[in-house]
Write a protein that holds these residues in place. Structure first.
Motif, short mmCIF file in Angstrom:
data_model
loop_
_atom_site.label_atom_id
_atom_site.label_comp_id
_atom_site.label_asym_id
_atom_site.label_seq_id
_atom_site.Cartn_x
_atom_site.Cartn_y
_atom_site.Cartn_z
N GLY A 1 0.79 -1.23 0.00
CA GLY A 1 0.00 0.00 0.00
C GLY A 1 0.82 1.28 0.00
O GLY A 1 0.28 2.36 0.14
N ARG A 2 2.14 1.14 -0.17
CA ARG A 2 3.04 2.31 -0.16
C ARG A 2 3.63 2.54 -1.54
O ARG A 2 3.84 1.61 -2.31
CB ARG A 2 4.18 2.08 0.83
N CYS A 3 3.94 3.80 -1.83
CA CYS A 3 4.56 4.18 -3.10
C CYS A 3 5.91 3.46 -3.24
O CYS A 3 6.68 3.38 -2.29
CB CYS A 3 4.76 5.70 -3.14
N GLU A 4 6.17 2.93 -4.45
CA GLU A 4 7.42 2.23 -4.70
C GLU A 4 8.47 3.09 -5.40
O GLU A 4 9.61 2.65 -5.54
CB GLU A 4 7.16 1.01 -5.59
N LEU A 5 8.10 4.26 -5.85
CA LEU A 5 9.02 5.06 -6.64
C LEU A 5 10.07 5.74 -5.76
O LEU A 5 9.94 5.78 -4.54
CB LEU A 5 8.25 6.08 -7.47
#
Length: 89
Positions: free
Chosen positions: A6-10
């Motif tokens: 559920g967290r941004c991977e960038l």
């Protein structure tokens, strides 16, 4: 989104993972530049990172760092590779 927890991977700063809540599924290698619509090419992204990335093509270094980061949080049974392109006609 599940793979990313559920967290941004960038990337945020210094090659580290952003970590804001993910709101978008983004083509790591842009669809407009030949990126495939596949789980391998999708990354979870927050609105800010998705807007700033736009349709830019990630560098080989960005791709390696993404795969290295994924090894730290993706389940062992899932693939960490990223950046699949569509086959040429």
């Amino acid at each position: 989104m599940i793979r990313a927890g559920g967290r941004c991977e960038l990337e945020a700063a210094l090659g580290r993972r952003c970590g804001r809540p993910a709101e978008h599924a983004d083509h790591f290698y842009p669809w407009s530049k030949g990126g495939s619509t596949s789980l391998q090419n999708f990354v979870a992204a927050c609105a800010r990172c998705n807007r700033s990335k736009r349709a830019s093509i990630p560098s080989p270094g960005q791709q390696r760092r993404m795969e290295r980061r994924r090894r730290g949080y993706a389940p062992a049974s899932s693939s960490v590779s990223v950046g699949e392109r569509q086959p040429l006609p």
